[in-house]
Design an enzyme around this catalytic site. Structure first.
Site, PDB file in Angstrom:
ATOM      1  N   TYR A 171       0.817  -1.218   0.000  1.00 40.87           N
ATOM      2  CA  TYR A 171       0.000   0.000   0.000  1.00 40.87           C
ATOM      3  C   TYR A 171       0.843   1.256   0.000  1.00 40.87           C
ATOM      4  O   TYR A 171       0.469   2.264  -0.589  1.00 40.87           O
ATOM      5  CB  TYR A 171      -0.956  -0.005   1.197  1.00 40.87           C
ATOM      6  CG  TYR A 171      -2.140  -0.902   0.976  1.00 40.87           C
ATOM      7  CD1 TYR A 171      -2.943  -0.717  -0.166  1.00 40.87           C
ATOM      8  CD2 TYR A 171      -2.461  -1.930   1.839  1.00 40.87           C
ATOM      9  CE1 TYR A 171      -4.030  -1.548  -0.404  1.00 40.87           C
ATOM     10  CE2 TYR A 171      -3.544  -2.756   1.612  1.00 40.87           C
ATOM     11  CZ  TYR A 171      -4.327  -2.561   0.483  1.00 40.87           C
ATOM     12  OH  TYR A 171      -5.390  -3.370   0.244  1.00 40.87           O
ATOM     13  N   GLU A 190      -1.501 -30.985   9.438  1.00 44.02           N
ATOM     14  CA  GLU A 190      -1.988 -30.045   8.426  1.00 44.02           C
ATOM     15  C   GLU A 190      -3.201 -29.244   8.891  1.00 44.02           C
ATOM     16  O   GLU A 190      -3.263 -28.044   8.723  1.00 44.02           O
ATOM     17  CB  GLU A 190      -2.341 -30.800   7.130  1.00 44.02           C
ATOM     18  CG  GLU A 190      -2.922 -29.862   6.059  1.00 44.02           C
ATOM     19  CD  GLU A 190      -3.296 -30.564   4.766  1.00 44.02           C
ATOM     20  OE1 GLU A 190      -2.968 -31.750   4.609  1.00 44.02           O
ATOM     21  OE2 GLU A 190      -3.908 -29.912   3.909  1.00 44.02           O
ATOM     22  N   ASP A 204      -3.416 -34.588   5.006  1.00 39.06           N
ATOM     23  CA  ASP A 204      -4.438 -35.286   4.232  1.00 39.06           C
ATOM     24  C   ASP A 204      -3.743 -36.169   3.199  1.00 39.06           C
ATOM     25  O   ASP A 204      -2.549 -36.003   2.932  1.00 39.06           O
ATOM     26  CB  ASP A 204      -5.329 -34.278   3.472  1.00 39.06           C
ATOM     27  CG  ASP A 204      -6.269 -33.528   4.416  1.00 39.06           C
ATOM     28  OD1 ASP A 204      -6.483 -34.010   5.542  1.00 39.06           O
ATOM     29  OD2 ASP A 204      -6.780 -32.472   4.004  1.00 39.06           O
TER      30      ASP A 204
END
Lengths: 362, 600
Positions: free
Chosen positions: A99, A195, A247
């Site tokens: 910004y 995870e 996973d």
């Protein structure tokens, strides 16, 4: 090195880049920079450190086209800004930097990806980390829960924290700059990086940390640098084995790879961030059939990602080739929380103990 | 047997008109929206054909007016040779009546179905008869007809026929009314625009519900009217051969020479010998078996291609370019006319053009303009052999991106001119895949692709030079300023870099704190005379040096300085002002100068 010394060094390193351009232009040359090529084709395995870092390939960026010239101009503006920030003892986030560039006219960034990448370039050029420039990411680091006592130097003084006794259920949140952390003591046998928050909470609720002497680390998806740095330091300085539990899909294998071998984007930091000894627990494709886990069909993207991993040098081992090919064959994937189908205790009573003893961790 | 007899009572012949009444789509009347386009197309095709035959410059007027809810009156008027009174009912009121069907030459219309199908369509949807006015010359009166088609017999039904005064000396006007919509207005204008592109000698005025559009002609030469030729021995089929043989009184050797193109005495002898027939036998008496042998022999013997110059009328490279340029603004255009070739005994010529840039959309597939015998093809682009050929060319090799069709601001125009254009159906929307034709199209597109690549390369080089000039002359000074600031050293002068890299005359305009300064550096090794133009809202009254002259108009001032600049030196002017506007260097070759506006 004291804070002041570190700041001074960062300033010097940054100004050196600008000085290089100044000299080039004074000698009538078009200013340029040289950087390693940051692609999958240019990462190499380093036998000594056992992690993947950038190879020999370099690209030169000279201000002979508008695009490259503007790139250098942006870099000059960022260096100017960082120099001032260091002098004033201030700090900012990567998003704030993006910004701030609003006011830089032609040197304004088009998107935050661009400014993030430019900061990574500066890290490579100065051989420093962005924290040295007083820049921090806005995302939080992950959380730790387990028999570990550490010391954090905060802006409001030094705090000693025990990651089981002194923290709430959310665990101890890892700060952005982990150089302010010292590990004092631990009563753990290993570190398990997880995870998803759901599985982290499950292990905590089931008392897995106490029963097996495990330090639980919640990765929150693709782990932040600070999380990876903490894992590396736990492994290196406390001599704790690290295992990764994700996973069972190609994206999760990449999470493991970035913990163990380093990521392509930050390969210049692999030696600080990667934990080559980290081992993969699961969910392994073979677990899906062995434990008859509820599963989903692989999507086209999943299949493409698996195939791409077969050509990724980081996955070029017998173990990964076998697992990936098996998964391509059965066309299924499972989440780590799928173990709940066999009861809430199954993962801590059956799966993890069996798997971890197989791996020689417990 | 009873059933068969019952059936027999229902069995009767069907007239062509009845057939087409039920199968409107075959003629391009599948929807009311499309009906308007097909009608205008048929009328305009006829008008252009007629004008070409009469060798007059076509002046065609097309009007579409709403006359009731969903009812439109379509008017097409031309300045052609007119139609003699007694033929008018047949031309407009009988399907399959025409002058061009039996001729072997390039023409737009052929079967004599189109316009009468429009009349039929009008009478089916509104029941209003068609109005036709035609006059053949100053000395003849104009005939006015109101007519319909008797569908059972396919014969014209003349409701009114009168001789009237008409202010045109020659020409034809038709007005028909039918139920439709103007949903396809854009397409209709497209059709007229593309017609104007390939008929650059025609002026077409369109008045669509009060909105007037004129497609002006760019050529005042009437293209030569193609002349009919005799059939080519390789292009004839058994039925046709049998028919002409039946009406001939000649012996075989003379028959072959007189009835076919490119057949001389020697070729005829060769064919007769091959067919194992006697040269002096009357063809009328040949048995079907013998005719078959003759036909086979005719196809087998080598015969030169038909005389394409006579029977075909290509548009020509020059006029294609002019035609496209007048209707579509482009940065680049190249056109090609291939030599004539033959498929199955029919002559054809492929012409094509490629255009780039201009106002063409930068994204998405390029535009394909398909034409057959100077008629634009608007429908079924995907089914057309032209489209297939365009996709078949590897445009990536010529600098375009490609996803089937080439993408980007590109336009491809292909014109197939032939004595027999092989359409996929009677609605004449798409050209069939004939290997000979496809081969020619691919060849011409490749030729044009190479031209395009040359242009794109040159353009990219220029772009790269401009890009480099901007980097060197405008961004490097900014980098230098910032870097000097960071390293806390005196400001850098980057003009040596400019000089070293550019070796040109470099003009730079820069405005700060209300002061405009323009420097011109001569980085070349020779003296250069230049004229600097600076157009802006500043009057530059305090300019130092003073402009050699100033032009003021509409609150803008064009200030001009003339100067002779020695090698390695700088000329500068400053004045107070806002620094808007533009600068330009003249009197210096394009590749010898760089102009940079640092205020942009």
């Amino acid at each position: 090195m004291s804070r002041e010394e570190m700041d001074l060094r960062a300033r010097e390193q940054l100004v050196t880049i600008a000085r290089g351009w100044y000299d080039q232009m004074r000698d009538g040359l078009v200013p340029f920079i040289r950087l390693p090529t940051r692609t999958k084709q240019n990462i190499e395995y380093n036998d000594e450190s056992e992690v993947w870092t950038y190879g020999e390939r370099e690209s030169t960026r000279a201000a002979t086209s508008e695009k490259s010239a503007v790139h250098l101009l942006k870099m000059a503006y960022v260096i100017g800004f960082l120099k001032q920030q260091l002098a004033e003892g201030r700090s900012s986030t990567l998003r704030e930097l993006y910004y701030i560039s609003e006011g830089w006219k032609r040197a304004k960034f088009g998107a935050q990806d661009e400014s993030n990448r430019l900061i990574e370039d500066l890290e490579i050029l100065t051989d420093l980390q962005r924290e040295a420039f007083h820049l921090r990411p806005e995302e939080d680091g992950a959380a730790i829960f387990g028999p570990l006592k550490l010391r954090e130097s905060t802006q409001r003084g030094v705090r000693e924290i025990h990651c089981q006794e002194d923290v709430g259920e959310a665990g101890y949140p890892i700060p952005n700059n982990v150089d302010t952390l010292d590990f004092i003591d631990h009563d753990a046998k290993f570190v398990i990086a997880i995870e998803t928050g759901g599985m982290y909470a499950r292990l905590m609720e089931n008392g897995f940390d106490e029963e097996y002497g495990a330090i639980l680390v919640n990765l929150k998806g693709q782990p932040a640098r600070s999380t990876r740095r903490v894992l590396r330091r736990l492994n290196e300085t406390m001599d704790l084995p690290v295992v990764v539990f994700t996973d069972g899909d190609p994206w999760s294998y990449r999470i493991y790879a970035s913990v163990a071998y380093g990521s392509i984007k930050s390969a210049h930091m692999s030696e600080r961030l990667a934990t080559p000894q980290a081992q993969f627990v699961g969910v392994q494709p073979s677990d899906i059939t062995d434990y008859n886990l509820p599963s989903d069909k692989l999507t086209e993207q999943d299949v493409a990602a698996l195939k791409s991993e077969l050509t990724d040098p980081r996955f070029a081992t017998d173990y990964w080739r076998e697992q990936i090919n098996l998964q391509l064959e059965m066309k299924l994937k499972s989440e780590q929380q799928a173990f709940a189908s066999r009861g809430l205790d199954f993962v801590t009573k059956e799966y993890l103990p069996t798997r971890l003893s197989e791996m020689g961790i417990i | 047997m009873v059933l068969a007899e019952d059936l027999a009572k229902q069995q009767r012949s069907i007239s062509v008109a009845e057939f087409f009444e039920k199968n409107k789509h075959l003629l391009g009347f599948d929807s009311p929206t499309r009906g308007i386009i097909t009608t205008v197309k048929e009328a305009v095709d006829n008008a252009l054909d007629a004008c070409e035959e009469a060798e007059v410059l076509p002046d065609i007027f097309v009007a579409i007016r709403k006359v009731g809810t969903d009812v439109y009156r379509i008017t097409v008027e031309d300045n052609g040779p007119g139609i003699v009174g007694k033929n008018v009912p047949y031309v407009f009121g009988k399907l399959l009546y025409g002058s061009r069907f039996h001729q072997i030459r390039q023409s737009r219309g052929q079967q004599g179905i189109g316009i009468s199908a429009a009349v039929l369509y009008a009478q089916l949807t509104t029941g209003v008869p068609a109005l036709v006015i035609s006059r053949t010359g100053a000395n003849a009166p104009a005939h006015r007809f109101e007519l319909m088609i008797k569908t059972e017999t396919n014969e014209p039904d003349v409701l009114v026929h009168e001789e009237i005064d008409w202010d045109r000396t020659h020409g034809t006007r038709i007005e028909i009314e039918f139920r439709s919509t103007l949903a396809a207005k854009k397409r209709l204008l497209e059709y007229l625009r593309y017609t104007a592109v390939v008929n650059p000698h025609a002026r077409i005025t369109a008045d669509i519900d009060g909105e007037l559009t004129v497609f002006e002609r760019v050529s005042s030469e009437v293209p030569p009217c193609p002349k009919a030729i005799l059939p080519h021995p390789h292009g004839i089929e058994f039925g046709a051969l049998k028919r002409i043989a039946a009406v001939s009184a000649e012996p075989l050797d003379e028959f072959l020479v007189n009835s076919f193109s490119r057949v001389g005495k020697k070729t005829a002898e060769e064919m007769i010998a091959l067919a194992n027939l006697k040269p002096r036998r009357k063809v009328k008496g040949l048995e079907a078996e013998e005719l078959k042998r003759l036909l086979a022999a005719m196809q087998q013997v080598k015969v030169p291609a038909p005389p394409a110059q006579q029977c075909l009328s290509p548009i020509g490279e020059d006029l294609i370019r002019k035609g496209l340029e007048k209707e579509i603004p482009l940065d680049f255009i190249k056109s090609r006319t291939r030599p004539s070739t033959v498929f199955s005994g029919h002559s054809f010529i492929i012409e094509a053009a490629i255009g780039y840039g201009g106002k063409l959309p930068a994204e998405g597939s390029g535009q394909i303009l398909r034409f057959a015998n100077r008629v634009p093809l608007l429908y079924q682009q995907g089914a057309c052999a032209i489209t297939g050929c365009v996709s078949q060319v590897n445009w990536k090799a010529y600098g375009l991106s490609q996803a089937g069709l080439p993408a980007g601001p590109v336009l491809i125009m292909v014109h197939v001119a032939s004595t027999n254009v092989p359409f996929t159906s009677e609605s004449k929307d798409a050209i069939a895949s004939i290997p000979e034709i496809e081969r020619e199209i691919v060849l011409v597109l490749q030729e044009l692709g190479r031209e395009l690549k040359t242009y794109l390369n040159r353009r990219d080089k220029k772009k790269q030079q401009d890009d480099r000039a901007r980097a060197i002359c405008s961004i490097i000074p900014e980098i230098a300023a910032k870097v000097s600031d960071i390293v806390e050293l005196p400001p850098l002068d980057t003009s040596p870099i400019e000089g070293k890299i550019m070796r040109k005359l470099v003009a730079k305009k820069r405005t700060s704190d209300g002061t405009v300064s323009i420097d011109v550096h001569n980085y070349t090794a020779r003296e250069i005379a230049f004229t600097l133009y600076n157009l802006s809202r500043d009057d530059a009254a305090d300019a130092e040096p003073k402009p050699d002259f100033v032009d003021a108009f509409d609150g803008e001032y064009n200030k001009v300085w003339k100067c002779l600049l020695a090698p390695g030196t700088v000329w500068q002017v400053t004045y107070s002002g806002s620094g808007d506007g533009s600068i330009d260097l003249r009197g210096v070759e394009e590749n010898q100068k760089v102009v940079v506006d640092l205020d942009v």
